[in-house]
Design a protein around this motif. Sequence first.
Motif, mmCIF file in Angstrom:
data_model
loop_
_atom_site.group_PDB
_atom_site.id
_atom_site.type_symbol
_atom_site.label_atom_id
_atom_site.label_comp_id
_atom_site.label_asym_id
_atom_site.label_seq_id
_atom_site.Cartn_x
_atom_site.Cartn_y
_atom_site.Cartn_z
ATOM 1 N N SER A 24 12.270 -15.998 6.218
ATOM 2 C CA SER A 24 11.745 -15.548 7.508
ATOM 3 C C SER A 24 12.114 -14.097 7.782
ATOM 4 N N VAL A 25 13.294 -13.667 7.375
ATOM 5 C CA VAL A 25 13.705 -12.271 7.552
ATOM 6 C C VAL A 25 12.870 -11.366 6.663
ATOM 7 N N ALA A 26 12.689 -11.771 5.403
ATOM 8 C CA ALA A 26 11.920 -10.946 4.467
ATOM 9 C C ALA A 26 10.474 -10.836 4.921
ATOM 10 N N THR A 27 9.922 -11.923 5.417
ATOM 11 C CA THR A 27 8.532 -11.895 5.863
ATOM 12 C C THR A 27 8.383 -11.048 7.110
ATOM 13 N N ALA A 28 9.314 -11.160 8.029
ATOM 14 C CA ALA A 28 9.217 -10.414 9.281
ATOM 15 C C ALA A 28 9.387 -8.919 9.061
ATOM 16 N N SER A 29 10.226 -8.508 8.102
ATOM 17 C CA SER A 29 10.505 -7.091 7.931
ATOM 18 C C SER A 29 9.582 -6.420 6.923
ATOM 19 N N ALA A 30 8.856 -7.185 6.154
ATOM 20 C CA ALA A 30 7.981 -6.596 5.143
ATOM 21 C C ALA A 30 6.750 -6.003 5.810
ATOM 22 N N GLU A 31 6.390 -4.799 5.400
ATOM 23 C CA GLU A 31 5.182 -4.162 5.903
ATOM 24 C C GLU A 31 3.994 -4.699 5.118
ATOM 25 N N PRO A 32 2.857 -4.739 5.723
ATOM 26 C CA PRO A 32 1.696 -5.250 4.989
ATOM 27 C C PRO A 32 1.383 -4.358 3.789
ATOM 28 N N LEU A 33 0.933 -4.984 2.740
ATOM 29 C CA LEU A 33 0.586 -4.239 1.535
ATOM 30 C C LEU A 33 -0.701 -3.461 1.774
ATOM 31 N N PRO A 34 -0.805 -2.271 1.195
ATOM 32 C CA PRO A 34 -2.060 -1.529 1.345
ATOM 33 C C PRO A 34 -3.163 -2.265 0.592
ATOM 34 N N PRO A 35 -4.390 -2.107 1.026
ATOM 35 C CA PRO A 35 -5.477 -2.792 0.323
ATOM 36 C C PRO A 35 -5.591 -2.263 -1.101
ATOM 37 N N PRO A 36 -6.005 -3.105 -2.006
ATOM 38 C CA PRO A 36 -6.141 -2.623 -3.382
ATOM 39 C C PRO A 36 -7.253 -1.587 -3.477
ATOM 40 N N PRO A 37 -7.137 -0.659 -4.418
ATOM 41 C CA PRO A 37 -8.192 0.347 -4.555
ATOM 42 C C PRO A 37 -9.481 -0.321 -5.026
ATOM 43 N N PRO A 38 -10.607 0.310 -4.745
ATOM 44 C CA PRO A 38 -11.868 -0.244 -5.254
ATOM 45 C C PRO A 38 -11.806 -0.336 -6.781
ATOM 46 N N PRO A 39 -12.585 -1.222 -7.362
ATOM 47 C CA PRO A 39 -12.554 -1.353 -8.821
ATOM 48 C C PRO A 39 -13.005 -0.073 -9.512
ATOM 49 N N ASN A 40 -12.428 0.177 -10.651
ATOM 50 C CA ASN A 40 -12.781 1.328 -11.489
ATOM 51 C C ASN A 40 -12.534 2.671 -10.796
ATOM 52 N N CYS A 41 -11.450 2.756 -10.035
ATOM 53 C CA CYS A 41 -11.098 3.991 -9.334
ATOM 54 C C CYS A 41 -9.709 4.493 -9.739
ATOM 55 N N THR A 42 -9.304 4.217 -10.942
ATOM 56 C CA THR A 42 -7.991 4.659 -11.392
ATOM 57 C C THR A 42 -8.081 6.087 -11.920
ATOM 58 N N PRO A 106 -22.690 10.877 -12.241
ATOM 59 C CA PRO A 106 -21.545 9.950 -12.345
ATOM 60 C C PRO A 106 -20.327 10.425 -11.548
ATOM 61 N N SER A 107 -20.109 11.720 -11.507
ATOM 62 C CA SER A 107 -19.005 12.267 -10.719
ATOM 63 C C SER A 107 -19.241 12.061 -9.226
ATOM 64 N N THR A 108 -20.469 12.282 -8.783
ATOM 65 C CA THR A 108 -20.834 12.069 -7.386
ATOM 66 C C THR A 108 -20.670 10.597 -7.014
ATOM 67 N N ASP A 109 -21.121 9.720 -7.895
ATOM 68 C CA ASP A 109 -20.996 8.273 -7.645
ATOM 69 C C ASP A 109 -19.536 7.856 -7.582
ATOM 70 N N PHE A 110 -18.708 8.407 -8.472
ATOM 71 C CA PHE A 110 -17.275 8.065 -8.471
ATOM 72 C C PHE A 110 -16.649 8.459 -7.134
ATOM 73 N N ARG A 111 -16.920 9.670 -6.673
ATOM 74 C CA ARG A 111 -16.349 10.125 -5.397
ATOM 75 C C ARG A 111 -16.829 9.260 -4.244
ATOM 76 N N ALA A 112 -18.103 8.898 -4.241
ATOM 77 C CA ALA A 112 -18.645 8.064 -3.161
ATOM 78 C C ALA A 112 -17.977 6.682 -3.155
ATOM 79 N N ARG A 113 -17.712 6.149 -4.321
ATOM 80 C CA ARG A 113 -17.123 4.811 -4.431
ATOM 81 C C ARG A 113 -15.626 4.815 -4.183
ATOM 82 N N CYS A 114 -14.941 5.860 -4.586
ATOM 83 C CA CYS A 114 -13.481 5.824 -4.632
ATOM 84 C C CYS A 114 -12.773 6.666 -3.569
ATOM 85 N N ASP A 115 -13.421 7.608 -2.960
ATOM 86 C CA ASP A 115 -12.778 8.475 -1.965
ATOM 87 C C ASP A 115 -13.023 7.953 -0.564
ATOM 88 N N ASN A 116 -12.422 6.829 -0.257
ATOM 89 C CA ASN A 116 -12.622 6.239 1.081
ATOM 90 C C ASN A 116 -11.713 6.844 2.087
#
Length: 116
Positions: A24-42, A106-116
């Motif tokens: 209960s302590v660990a759950t209460a003090s843990a901050e929510p995890l950030p959302p995972p990045p969109p796929p293929n945005c590494t 492809p570069s334009t598409d990558f930025r549109a998909r991954c730069d949120n």
Amino acid sequence: MLINPIPARRILAAAFGALAVFGSVATASAEPLPPPPPPNCTAADLAGVIAGVTAATSAYLFTHPPVNDFFTGLQDKTQEERRAELSAYMDVNPQVRDELRGIRQPSTDFRARCDN
């Protein structure tokens, strides 16, 4: 010397109690995890996209010597001069403009998909 054995039931109860408190302590003090990045945005995905666009641009310029000569001639110009000459060149050569946009897509598409 006699040792009082602790019943197993008490040990289990203490262990479960400690886990419940810790959980209960660990759950209460843990901050929510950030959302995972969109796929293929590494970083590797970005490097692959950039490498592909760069290779396609190089091939295009080698197979279109007048376009290659134009871009090579921009090297010693100021940024303002390059922008003006590039804009004028693309206005006069819409096919080159469209082909280069297609290569960069492809570069334009990558930025549109991954730069949120």
